[in-house]
Design an enzyme around this catalytic site. Sequence first.
Site: not given
Ligand code: GRF
Length: 207
Positions: A13-14, A66, A91-93, A110, A144, A172
């Site tokens: 969660g940075t 989903r 991490m979920r769609i 992303h 998508e 990041k």
């Molecule tokens: C980031 O690089 C984001 O683009 C990707 O996952 C990473 C999450 O990093 N989807 P964090 O948890 O915010 O540190």
Amino acid sequence: MKKRFAILVSGTGTNMKALLDAVSRGFVPAQPCLVLSDRPHAKALAVARQAQVPTSVLEFAAFGSREEFSEAVAAELKAHGAEFVCLAGFMRILSKPVIEAFPNLVVNTHPSLLPSFPGVDAVKQALDYGVKVTGCTVHFIDEEVDHGPIIAQEAVPVLPGDNERTLHERIKAVEHQIYPKVARWLALDRIRVVGRKVDIDDEEEEE
Ligand code: GRF
């Protein structure tokens, strides 16, 4: 009245922290109403609690599909009065129920220059491909993966000797700059979307 927004996380969660910090210093004039995780032990949840933002957990395994998971996420977002949503390492769609409840109101960050290297392991894909420049993309979600209209992108050079960790850290650091800008635009209703084209009514101010 400040808009309310939710942040969805799965990990450290940075990016979430960068958004919350930007709210604290007044750069993002919106109220974080919820941090939602699909993982009960995500480090981001502890950080959100410390920042006194309401949190909730919806584990994917508790749902049959989903679609059902997305319905529950949409309901939770509505219950907390979210008006826009930032995915920050979620991490979920998410599918139709969220996209239809929040049309062009859910954004994702992303770690590549889309449309190159969508999906998981974007940083590894870029390294394996041998590109000299990669970067990050903030975009609206659609049905998508890593595909919706692009709001902001920034390039990051691949340096000799980079590995996945060093390159991802530099990406990041750039995400932490551009994601709050996008959140600010959403908070101030400065983004217009026509098809894939995104126009920003930017005040051209530097922080
Ligand atoms: C980031 O690089 C984001 O683009 C990707 O996952 C990473 C999450 O990093 N989807 P964090 O948890 O915010 O540190």
